[in-house]
Design an enzyme around this catalytic site. Structure first.
Site, PDB file in Angstrom:
ATOM      1  N   GLU A 114      45.928  16.594 -14.622  1.00 57.65           N
ATOM      2  CA  GLU A 114      47.238  16.127 -13.381  1.00 57.65           C
ATOM      3  C   GLU A 114      46.867  17.311 -12.150  1.00 57.65           C
ATOM      4  OE1 GLU A 114      47.945  16.379 -16.180  1.00 57.65           O
ATOM      5  OE2 GLU A 114      49.323  14.876 -16.875  1.00 57.65           O
ATOM      6  N   ALA A 162      48.032   9.146 -17.773  1.00 54.09           N
ATOM      7  CA  ALA A 162      49.204   7.632 -17.685  1.00 54.09           C
ATOM      8  C   ALA A 162      48.138   7.080 -16.503  1.00 54.09           C
ATOM      9  CB  ALA A 162      49.390   7.506 -16.328  1.00 54.09           C
ATOM     10  N   GLU A 180      51.022  14.731 -23.445  1.00 54.84           N
ATOM     11  CA  GLU A 180      52.162  14.547 -23.424  1.00 54.84           C
ATOM     12  C   GLU A 180      52.645  13.707 -24.475  1.00 54.84           C
ATOM     13  OE1 GLU A 180      52.229  14.034 -19.165  1.00 54.84           O
ATOM     14  OE2 GLU A 180      53.234  16.121 -18.826  1.00 54.84           O
ATOM     15  N   GLY A 238      49.304  12.608 -19.829  1.00 56.59           N
ATOM     16  CA  GLY A 238      49.992  12.088 -20.173  1.00 56.59           C
ATOM     17  C   GLY A 238      50.145  11.543 -21.537  1.00 56.59           C
TER      18      GLY A 238
HETATM   19  N1  COA Z   1      44.338   5.541 -15.598  1.00 59.07           N
HETATM   20  C1  COA Z   1      43.299   4.026 -15.017  1.00 59.07           C
HETATM   21  N2  COA Z   1      41.803   4.119 -14.776  1.00 59.07           N
HETATM   22  C2  COA Z   1      41.365   4.762 -15.842  1.00 59.07           C
HETATM   23  C3  COA Z   1      41.994   5.660 -16.080  1.00 59.07           C
HETATM   24  C4  COA Z   1      43.581   6.630 -16.146  1.00 59.07           C
HETATM   25  N3  COA Z   1      43.753   7.755 -16.632  1.00 59.07           N
HETATM   26  N4  COA Z   1      41.129   6.551 -16.706  1.00 59.07           N
HETATM   27  C5  COA Z   1      40.057   6.382 -16.566  1.00 59.07           C
HETATM   28  N5  COA Z   1      40.281   5.050 -16.359  1.00 59.07           N
HETATM   29  C6  COA Z   1      38.893   4.097 -16.053  1.00 59.07           C
HETATM   30  C7  COA Z   1      37.879   4.112 -14.553  1.00 59.07           C
HETATM   31  O1  COA Z   1      38.911   4.136 -13.470  1.00 59.07           O
HETATM   32  C8  COA Z   1      36.645   3.514 -15.301  1.00 59.07           C
HETATM   33  O2  COA Z   1      37.291   2.705 -14.797  1.00 59.07           O
HETATM   34  P1  COA Z   1      36.073   1.408 -14.431  1.00 59.07           P
HETATM   35  O3  COA Z   1      34.925   0.820 -16.061  1.00 59.07           O
HETATM   36  O4  COA Z   1      36.580  -0.208 -14.342  1.00 59.07           O
HETATM   37  O5  COA Z   1      35.015   1.445 -13.611  1.00 59.07           O
HETATM   38  C9  COA Z   1      37.040   3.907 -17.432  1.00 59.07           C
HETATM   39  O6  COA Z   1      38.474   3.626 -17.455  1.00 59.07           O
HETATM   40  C10 COA Z   1      36.028   4.230 -17.954  1.00 59.07           C
HETATM   41  O7  COA Z   1      36.764   5.631 -17.073  1.00 59.07           O
HETATM   42  P2  COA Z   1      34.723   6.659 -17.383  1.00 59.07           P
HETATM   43  O8  COA Z   1      35.524   7.823 -17.357  1.00 59.07           O
HETATM   44  O9  COA Z   1      33.984   5.674 -16.961  1.00 59.07           O
HETATM   45  O10 COA Z   1      34.192   6.068 -18.813  1.00 59.07           O
HETATM   46  P3  COA Z   1      34.485   7.659 -20.247  1.00 59.07           P
HETATM   47  O11 COA Z   1      33.900   7.820 -21.034  1.00 59.07           O
HETATM   48  O12 COA Z   1      33.740   8.441 -19.393  1.00 59.07           O
HETATM   49  O13 COA Z   1      35.115   9.018 -19.504  1.00 59.07           O
HETATM   50  C11 COA Z   1      37.985   9.969 -19.868  1.00 59.07           C
HETATM   51  C12 COA Z   1      36.440   8.978 -20.691  1.00 59.07           C
HETATM   52  C13 COA Z   1      38.732   9.068 -20.819  1.00 59.07           C
HETATM   53  C14 COA Z   1      37.100  11.003 -20.717  1.00 59.07           C
HETATM   54  C15 COA Z   1      37.547   9.978 -17.848  1.00 59.07           C
HETATM   55  O14 COA Z   1      37.871   8.391 -18.324  1.00 59.07           O
HETATM   56  C16 COA Z   1      38.807  10.295 -17.664  1.00 59.07           C
HETATM   57  O15 COA Z   1      38.377  12.148 -17.944  1.00 59.07           O
HETATM   58  N6  COA Z   1      39.940  10.158 -17.099  1.00 59.07           N
HETATM   59  C17 COA Z   1      40.467  10.702 -17.020  1.00 59.07           C
HETATM   60  C18 COA Z   1      41.407  10.905 -17.009  1.00 59.07           C
HETATM   61  C19 COA Z   1      42.630  11.862 -16.228  1.00 59.07           C
HETATM   62  O16 COA Z   1      42.924  12.525 -15.177  1.00 59.07           O
HETATM   63  N7  COA Z   1      44.428  11.868 -16.731  1.00 59.07           N
HETATM   64  C20 COA Z   1      45.614  12.165 -16.165  1.00 59.07           C
HETATM   65  C21 COA Z   1      46.332  10.896 -15.125  1.00 59.07           C
HETATM   66  S1  COA Z   1      47.631  12.087 -15.173  1.00 59.07           S
END
Ligand code: COA
Length: 682
Positions: A130, A68, A110, A107
């Site tokens: 989460e 999400a 999910e 999400g």
């Molecule tokens: N919601 C909003 N923004 C998100 C996001 C999310 N779930 N996941 C990543 N972003 C944003 C980051 O803040 C970053 O933004 P910015 O460029 O403005 O700083 C951008 O996406 C890239 O994320 P980053 O982590 O730097 O990229 P990455 O390529 O190293 O990793 C992921 C990609 C998806 C593995 C990593 O972003 C991640 O683990 N995200 C969290 C996922 C998460 O916890 N989801 C559960 C939510 S309930």
């Protein structure tokens, strides 16, 4: 804005009788309101479409759906919400296939679990993170993972938030097929052959699991209960899979998710999520990192070995330089033992360990640094020695190689000058033990080239570390704060608290370990020697200095602020220390009186905040969020409180200002400008 298919974020492509829904919401395809609305609208239309025989859902770019949109979590969630999208997938007359092309997290996973069939690219990562954000999955993740992988695995995944590779996800039953090549092409051909049937996860029987296996998973999960008390609720919700019909369990899961996502801890953890990303990004740096093919580490002590381990296990060849064969031999042994322990605990597989070791070469000839693109020194903290070393590195390292020091206290600018090539020099301050600790401070001087800073940040990222940029100054960010924290807790002891009382108060606040236990663990002699070098230990000996004079260097000598009988690691209050404290207070004319736990925490935090304000005010730290990142990832500050600045932002400004005022008076410390940290103080 009315909900409707938004062309940009969810795209429909027709491939014969298959409908391909591509989620295209950069950077990570988070399920924002627009994505949910787009998916739902398409699914509703496709449900009526007799021509459509299968629906495939995938993500554009590198992610499937990374969850999400975390930014939306602090507010009421706009309609339509994800459960409605998942219901529409389950209700679709056609089979729905998730073609998981990259990260399927939270999400995102999910959503995939709402599909009838999941196929994943070999590079995909899956997980339910989460819990690390202070809440639990709210779109059926707890119930559907349990139905696919069984209760013990579901408890593990939901309460650890750990990420799985595609193959492990397949073994657990969460993914049906792993695809080496193009996962969408494979999904399309599967759909064209009509090989996928409707198979809703909600209809599956819970796989059998023994009571012992469930209990063992719960015990393992509860190990993190102190840091994340919401783990208990997560376990309870997962277990509903065995006691309630799915719709009732889903409603309970959603209610817990709704409550927890609005909690103070979830707010703090979201703050850290974005602060960590902001800390590792320098706007306007505009520099391409320098290529990094080989690293030379000079000094293979505890720190150097830990750093070498981190580099080797992330695929970087390392040349380790030590002063003689004996030191080189011990460094080698230390690294091998770190690798062995990682294999034994399952963190590293045996083949990866063998490969890592094959990337290591050792030498006693400093000239070997000429092979490296980055030379990182981790020799003892002695300025003369490091100046000499940097002068030699300046001559020996190849043109364009980066010269980095692991120091936090010594003068980086002097080291850079000594090298004769200050633009190539930076600090890379790792924390001990470097193979485990997440934090790396990337330090720069006014002369450091931008691409050197960019390279430091990129390296930290490659190592899976949390990076924070700091301008070079004594102690950088973390140790400068830690020095004031140390002064504050020593003053508390002089004023009447006992070390164990201070530790108990700060541990109750949430610190992983009280400061006096930390001092003992790290060794008291390092600070003592530093104070001896400046003459401070002689002029005005501190309590810590007095302990060292008595040969009490901490855990390693069996005695420090506590005693450690029989060579054990368990601290015990020591009457000898209490007597020494009494004497020292008397000499200083301090009348000791007992201090309540609340005052202990307030005073310790005031000292931290004041130094934080000074550091941000002076531009040594770039932004207030960096303080929170440093303290939570390097110093055991409770993540659930978001770091000292976030914590302070939730207190009454007047109370914080008053405690800082009192702290500065007691410690004769300069006063920082709190407005630099918190807008509410302007
Ligand atoms: N919601 C909003 N923004 C998100 C996001 C999310 N779930 N996941 C990543 N972003 C944003 C980051 O803040 C970053 O933004 P910015 O460029 O403005 O700083 C951008 O996406 C890239 O994320 P980053 O982590 O730097 O990229 P990455 O390529 O190293 O990793 C992921 C990609 C998806 C593995 C990593 O972003 C991640 O683990 N995200 C969290 C996922 C998460 O916890 N989801 C559960 C939510 S309930």
């Amino acid at each position: 804005m009315p909900a409707g298919p938004t062309k940009e974020v969810v795209r429909l492509e027709r491939w014969g009788r298959a409908a391909l829904l591509v989620i295209d919401n950069p950077p990570v395809n988070a399920t924002s309101r627009e994505v949910r609305a787009g998916l739902l609208a398409h699914l509703e239309l496709l449900a009526e479409d007799r021509e459509c025989a299968a629906i495939i859902v995938t993500g554009a770019g590198k992610s499937f759906v990374a969850g999400a949109d975390i930014r939306e979590f602090g507010r009421p969630l706009a309609e339509p919400q994800s459960p409605a999208v998942i219901r529409a997938m389950e209700a679709a007359p056609q089979p729905v296939i998730a073609a998981i092309n990259g990260a399927a997290l939270g999400g995102g996973l999910e959503l995939a679990l709402g599909c009838d069939y999941r196929m994943a690219a070999a590079c995909a990562v899956l997980g339910l993170p989460e819990i690390t954000l202070g809440f639990i999955p709210g779109n059926g993740g707890t119930q559907r993972v349990a139905r696919l992988a069984g209760l013990p695995a579901a408890i593990d995944l939901v309460t650890s938030g750990r990420r799985l590779g595609a193959e492990e996800a397949r073994q657990l039953g969460i993914v049906d097929k792993v695809v080496a090549g193009d996962v969408v092409a494979d999904a399309l051909s599967l759909a064209a052959r009509g090989e996928v049937r409707k198979r809703r996860v909600r209809d599956l029987e819970l796989p059998p699991a023994s009571a012992e296996a469930v209990a063992a998973a719960e015990t393992a999960a509860r190990r993190k209960l102190t840091a994340m008390p919401w783990i208990d609720e997560a376990i309870e919700v997962v277990r509903l899979a065995s006691t309630l019909p799915i719709d009732e369990a889903l409603a309970r899961e959603r209610a817990v998710f709704e409550r927890l996502r609005l909690s103070a801890s979830a707010l703090a953890l979201r703050h850290l999520f974005f602060a960590e990303r902001a800390a590792a990004k320098v706007e306007g740096l505009g520099a391409v990192p320098r290529p990094l093919r080989r690293v030379a580490v000079v000094g293979g002590g505890l720190m150097g070995s830990g750093i070498t381990y981190a580099l080797l296990t992330k695929g970087l060849p390392v040349t380790l330089v030590e002063r003689d064969d004996a030191a080189l031999g011990s460094a080698h042994q230390r690294i091998e033992s770190l690798l062995r322990r990682a294999v034994a605990s399952g963190r590293l597989d045996p083949a990866a360990s063998t490969e890592a070791l094959s990337r290591l070469s050792g030498t006693t000839a400093l000239e070997a640094v000429a092979e490296a693109d980055l030379v990182l020194e981790a020799v003892v903290e002695d300025l003369a020695l490091k100046l000499e070393l940097f002068a030699a590195l300046g001559r020996l390292a190849r043109d364009g190689a980066i010269l980095a020091s692991n120091t936090s206290y010594l003068d980086l600018e002097a080291l850079a000058r000594a090298s004769g090539r200050p633009a190539d020099c930076c600090g890379l301050h790792f924390f001990s033990p470097a193979h485990i600790q997440k934090l790396v401070e990337v330090a720069h001087t006014p002369s450091t080239a931008n691409d050197v800073v960019a390279s430091g940040l990129q390296l930290a990222r490659r190592l899976g570390k949390t990076a924070v940029v700091a301008r070079s100054a004594p102690g950088l960010i973390g140790n400068a704060i830690f020095a004031d924290y140390r002064a504050a807790v020593e003053a508390l002891v002089l004023d009447g608290a006992l070390p164990a009382e201070v530790d108990a108060a700060l541990e109750a606040f949430g610190f992983a370990m009280g400061p006096f236990r930390v001092f003992d663990l790290a060794g008291l002699d390092i600070a003592w020697r530093a104070r001896q070098a400046t003459g401070a230990a002689e002029k005005a000996p501190s309590l810590g200095d007095r302990l060292c004079e008595a040969g009490r260097f901490g855990l390693k000598t069996g005695a420090g602020w506590y005693r450690y009988p029989d060579g054990g690691r368990q601290p015990e209050p020591d009457p000898e220390v209490h007597a020494l404290i009494e004497r020292h207070a008397e000499e200083k004319g301090i009348e000791r009186r007992s201090i309540p736990a609340e005052a202990i925490t307030r005073r310790a935090l005031a000292a931290i905040l004041n130094r934080a304000a000074l550091l941000v005010g002076a531009g040594i730290a770039r932004q207030a969020g960096d303080i929170d990142v440093v303290m939570t990832s390097g110093y055991g500050f409770p993540r659930a409180k978001g770091g000292p600045v976030h914590w302070a932002s939730r207190q009454t400004p007047a109370a914080i200002a008053a405690s800082i005022e009192a702290s500065c008076a007691r410690l004769s410390a300069p006063r920082g400008d709190l407005a630099a940290l918190l807008p509410s103080f302007t």
